[in-house]
Design a protein around this motif. Sequence first.
Motif, PDB file in Angstrom:
ATOM      1  N   TYR A 512     -11.318  -3.394   9.533  1.00 55.22           N
ATOM      2  CA  TYR A 512     -10.149  -3.549  10.392  1.00 55.22           C
ATOM      3  C   TYR A 512      -9.647  -2.175  10.859  1.00 55.22           C
ATOM      4  N   ASP A 513      -9.616  -1.216   9.923  1.00 48.99           N
ATOM      5  CA  ASP A 513      -9.201   0.143  10.292  1.00 48.99           C
ATOM      6  C   ASP A 513     -10.133   0.737  11.344  1.00 48.99           C
ATOM      7  N   LEU A 520      -4.928   0.942   7.268  1.00 49.51           N
ATOM      8  CA  LEU A 520      -4.516   0.042   6.189  1.00 49.51           C
ATOM      9  C   LEU A 520      -4.874   0.607   4.821  1.00 49.51           C
ATOM     10  N   ILE A 521      -6.036   1.274   4.701  1.00 45.65           N
ATOM     11  CA  ILE A 521      -6.428   1.843   3.405  1.00 45.65           C
ATOM     12  C   ILE A 521      -5.438   2.928   2.961  1.00 45.65           C
ATOM     13  N   PRO A 522      -5.089   3.914   3.821  1.00 40.05           N
ATOM     14  CA  PRO A 522      -4.069   4.897   3.404  1.00 40.05           C
ATOM     15  C   PRO A 522      -2.721   4.249   3.075  1.00 40.05           C
ATOM     16  N   THR A 523      -2.365   3.219   3.834  1.00 37.96           N
ATOM     17  CA  THR A 523      -1.109   2.502   3.547  1.00 37.96           C
ATOM     18  C   THR A 523      -1.164   1.851   2.173  1.00 37.96           C
ATOM     19  N   LEU A 524      -2.280   1.242   1.834  1.00 37.40           N
ATOM     20  CA  LEU A 524      -2.425   0.602   0.522  1.00 37.40           C
ATOM     21  C   LEU A 524      -2.329   1.635  -0.593  1.00 37.40           C
ATOM     22  N   GLU A 525      -3.005   2.775  -0.430  1.00 35.99           N
ATOM     23  CA  GLU A 525      -2.965   3.814  -1.458  1.00 35.99           C
ATOM     24  C   GLU A 525      -1.535   4.316  -1.667  1.00 35.99           C
ATOM     25  N   ALA A 526      -0.835   4.544  -0.566  1.00 36.58           N
ATOM     26  CA  ALA A 526       0.544   5.047  -0.680  1.00 36.58           C
ATOM     27  C   ALA A 526       1.450   3.993  -1.303  1.00 36.58           C
ATOM     28  N   PHE A 527       1.273   2.745  -0.947  1.00 34.71           N
ATOM     29  CA  PHE A 527       2.121   1.677  -1.484  1.00 34.71           C
ATOM     30  C   PHE A 527       1.951   1.555  -3.000  1.00 34.71           C
ATOM     31  N   LEU A 528       0.710   1.693  -3.467  1.00 38.16           N
ATOM     32  CA  LEU A 528       0.479   1.620  -4.911  1.00 38.16           C
ATOM     33  C   LEU A 528       1.017   2.866  -5.617  1.00 38.16           C
ATOM     34  N   ASP A 529       0.864   4.044  -4.993  1.00 37.92           N
ATOM     35  CA  ASP A 529       1.388   5.274  -5.596  1.00 37.92           C
ATOM     36  C   ASP A 529       2.902   5.241  -5.733  1.00 37.92           C
ATOM     37  N   CYS A 530       3.543   4.522  -4.817  1.00 39.17           N
ATOM     38  CA  CYS A 530       5.007   4.416  -4.857  1.00 39.17           C
ATOM     39  C   CYS A 530       5.476   3.212  -5.668  1.00 39.17           C
ATOM     40  N   ASP A 531       4.570   2.623  -6.463  1.00 41.41           N
ATOM     41  CA  ASP A 531       4.913   1.493  -7.334  1.00 41.41           C
ATOM     42  C   ASP A 531       5.511   0.318  -6.568  1.00 41.41           C
ATOM     43  N   GLY A 532       5.071   0.146  -5.324  1.00 40.41           N
ATOM     44  CA  GLY A 532       5.540  -0.983  -4.546  1.00 40.41           C
ATOM     45  C   GLY A 532       6.923  -0.812  -3.963  1.00 40.41           C
ATOM     46  N   TYR A 550       4.726  -4.979   7.985  1.00 36.29           N
ATOM     47  CA  TYR A 550       3.677  -5.595   8.811  1.00 36.29           C
ATOM     48  C   TYR A 550       2.295  -5.214   8.282  1.00 36.29           C
ATOM     49  N   ARG A 551       2.106  -3.895   7.967  1.00 34.93           N
ATOM     50  CA  ARG A 551       0.799  -3.455   7.475  1.00 34.93           C
ATOM     51  C   ARG A 551       0.450  -4.113   6.134  1.00 34.93           C
ATOM     52  N   VAL A 552       1.412  -4.172   5.235  1.00 28.84           N
ATOM     53  CA  VAL A 552       1.149  -4.800   3.938  1.00 28.84           C
ATOM     54  C   VAL A 552       0.836  -6.284   4.114  1.00 28.84           C
ATOM     55  N   GLY A 553       1.556  -6.922   5.022  1.00 31.77           N
ATOM     56  CA  GLY A 553       1.259  -8.324   5.290  1.00 31.77           C
ATOM     57  C   GLY A 553      -0.148  -8.518   5.824  1.00 31.77           C
ATOM     58  N   ARG A 554      -0.590  -7.572   6.659  1.00 32.61           N
ATOM     59  CA  ARG A 554      -1.948  -7.660   7.196  1.00 32.61           C
ATOM     60  C   ARG A 554      -2.976  -7.456   6.083  1.00 32.61           C
ATOM     61  N   ILE A 555      -2.703  -6.541   5.168  1.00 35.89           N
ATOM     62  CA  ILE A 555      -3.599  -6.320   4.017  1.00 35.89           C
ATOM     63  C   ILE A 555      -3.728  -7.602   3.205  1.00 35.89           C
ATOM     64  N   ASP A 571      -6.080  -4.936  -9.336  1.00 40.46           N
ATOM     65  CA  ASP A 571      -7.384  -5.054  -8.698  1.00 40.46           C
ATOM     66  C   ASP A 571      -7.548  -4.013  -7.590  1.00 40.46           C
ATOM     67  N   PHE A 572      -6.528  -3.877  -6.748  1.00 40.85           N
ATOM     68  CA  PHE A 572      -6.596  -2.887  -5.668  1.00 40.85           C
ATOM     69  C   PHE A 572      -6.675  -1.470  -6.231  1.00 40.85           C
ATOM     70  N   PHE A 573      -5.920  -1.195  -7.266  1.00 38.33           N
ATOM     71  CA  PHE A 573      -5.911   0.145  -7.868  1.00 38.33           C
ATOM     72  C   PHE A 573      -7.307   0.514  -8.369  1.00 38.33           C
ATOM     73  N   LEU A 574      -7.936  -0.388  -9.122  1.00 36.77           N
ATOM     74  CA  LEU A 574      -9.267  -0.111  -9.657  1.00 36.77           C
ATOM     75  C   LEU A 574     -10.308  -0.039  -8.545  1.00 36.77           C
ATOM     76  N   ALA A 575     -10.180  -0.908  -7.540  1.00 32.09           N
ATOM     77  CA  ALA A 575     -11.138  -0.871  -6.431  1.00 32.09           C
ATOM     78  C   ALA A 575     -11.077   0.465  -5.703  1.00 32.09           C
ATOM     79  N   LEU A 576      -9.876   0.980  -5.490  1.00 26.73           N
ATOM     80  CA  LEU A 576      -9.733   2.274  -4.824  1.00 26.73           C
ATOM     81  C   LEU A 576     -10.289   3.405  -5.689  1.00 26.73           C
ATOM     82  N   ARG A 577     -10.093   3.319  -6.998  1.00 25.49           N
ATOM     83  CA  ARG A 577     -10.604   4.359  -7.900  1.00 25.49           C
ATOM     84  C   ARG A 577     -12.133   4.336  -7.982  1.00 25.49           C
ATOM     85  N   MET A 578     -12.721   3.132  -7.893  1.00 25.43           N
ATOM     86  CA  MET A 578     -14.173   3.020  -8.031  1.00 25.43           C
ATOM     87  C   MET A 578     -14.902   3.198  -6.704  1.00 25.43           C
ATOM     88  N   SER A 579     -14.171   3.274  -5.607  1.00 26.60           N
ATOM     89  CA  SER A 579     -14.809   3.369  -4.293  1.00 26.60           C
ATOM     90  C   SER A 579     -15.254   4.804  -3.994  1.00 26.60           C
TER      91      SER A 579
END
Length: 579
Positions: A512-513, A520-532, A550-555, A571-579
């Motif tokens: 999608y990006d 969306l990937i940078p948005t997801l990383e930042a959202f998790l780093d900020c504890d939601g 809007y971006r989180v809803g799209r994710i 799940d998202f946290f581990l997927a980002l770490r293992m990618s």
Amino acid sequence: MRLRALLDTDALGLRLLGGEDELDRAVRGVMTTDLRDPSRYLAGGELVLTGLAWRRDAADSEPFVRILANAGVAALAAGEAELGAVPDDIVEACARHRLPLFAVNESVAFATITEHVVRQVSGERAGDLAAVVDRHRRLMTSGPTGGGPDVVLDLLGSDLDLRAWVLSPAGRAVAGSSAGGATLPRPVRARLAAEHLAATRTGRRGPHRAVVDGVTYSLFPIRTRAALTSVEARARGAAGARDVRETVLSDWMLAVEADAGDWPEERLDLLQGVTQLIAVERDRRDAARTVRRRLAQEVLELVQTGAAPAEIAARLRVAAPVLLPGLGAAPHWQVVVARVEWENAGIEGGPVAQSLLEEILVDPSPGSPADASGGGSLPAGPEPSDRIAVAHTGDEAVALVPLPAVSAEHDGSETGLLADSLLEAVRAPLSAGLDGDGRLTLGVSASVHSAEGLRGALEEARHARRVAAARPGRVCAAGHQELASHVLLLPFVPDDVRRAFTARLLDPLREYDKRHRAELIPTLEAFLDCDGSWTRCAARLHLHVNTLRYRVGRIEQLTSRDLSRLEDKLDFFLALRMS
């Protein structure tokens, strides 16, 4: 049968009143009526039974008899219960129209005569139909002109008024009579399959009797060549005879809506001939699957030996037109792994699981057959079994299932087969065949869109099957959705499974990006780093909070996950770490 045969049967209580010269007439059916004009219900050749309620006076006899004679009935049988002796005016009218006339003793019920005539006529029709079946079998064994089992099942319906279906061990309707829109709902088919499998496991000879929802069915086993050889060897007590468990999960059956317990030998022999005919068709279909099996085996060997993705992709390009005729585009692929295990038995499970998995995947959904919508759909081909390619290695069967490629606007919802759908469709009937000492376990991978993903999909399906094997029950299944982050942290999980998990979760966002430059990937990383935290994340990304929402809803839409749930965040946290 002939009219003369009716007089020779003392139990019918018939007495001839006229028409002795016509006793060689053939009787093709029987009808009971007290209508003044029953012509609309007559086809010719019937024995007409009447209680004479239509007769008010002597003048009524002539027109009634004339109607019967013009319709071509074989004879008239008049009951003596209502008027005593049959009136002379009826005897005279029958003599004028050369219509044989019988008197029926008041102690004999019309139902007794009807049952006798139907039984005799059906037996003769069965003999005629047996000749048709035998000719049809010869056609099928000599070439592809026989027309398949549906033709013979239609003959059973039209000539013997028998509704019949061919069912697989999982309850799939392989063929059926088209007479009267004769269809069997899936729950009925599943129960009949379970009854048949349970009876087969006991070693009882068919046909087996089953009652479902108040309707009686007779279940005839359909033995393939291998199964017939095994049965004959066991009957002779031959050493090395095959175990019934080798075929119980793969043999078809013929379900007839009737109680065969009191059938004459002629009709039973006819039905046995029908099962042999269908067995020929089954052998033909198995032979037609040889190419698909070989293609699946070649792809599986390439994947397992770590062949280059380009080599696997080339083999898939060859396989795609065979496995998915008419698709016109490179499909996505899904892997299903099955294992059949028997306690204390030296049975090779791979061929058993291969045959069973082929049957299951023809009709994988508990909803409508072979074209279920949503999470159980497969693309339709000229014949549902044309898309099934199953290989086996050791005690394991592996299915390579082609799926239509998702469109660019796909919303990320689940496509292809779901383990829960497979389990719901087959658990009830197959549990009966496995009862006591057998188990079937299934594992389903996510769909992959390239050769690079097949190795991960295979390992993912195998690991899902191990998860299923850890559960109680005779039939168990697990899908890739159940290989969540807490499972991936275990040390014995293969790296390919971890990579498949990461790709499945993040690839929709990356694609999608790439198409929309949406980040969306940078948005997801930042959202998790900020504890939601919406405020802190929006400030870090220099976005308005509504844009972030809007971006989180799209994710969430693309991944079918919910970022308010702790499990999905992990799940998202581990997927980002293992990618």
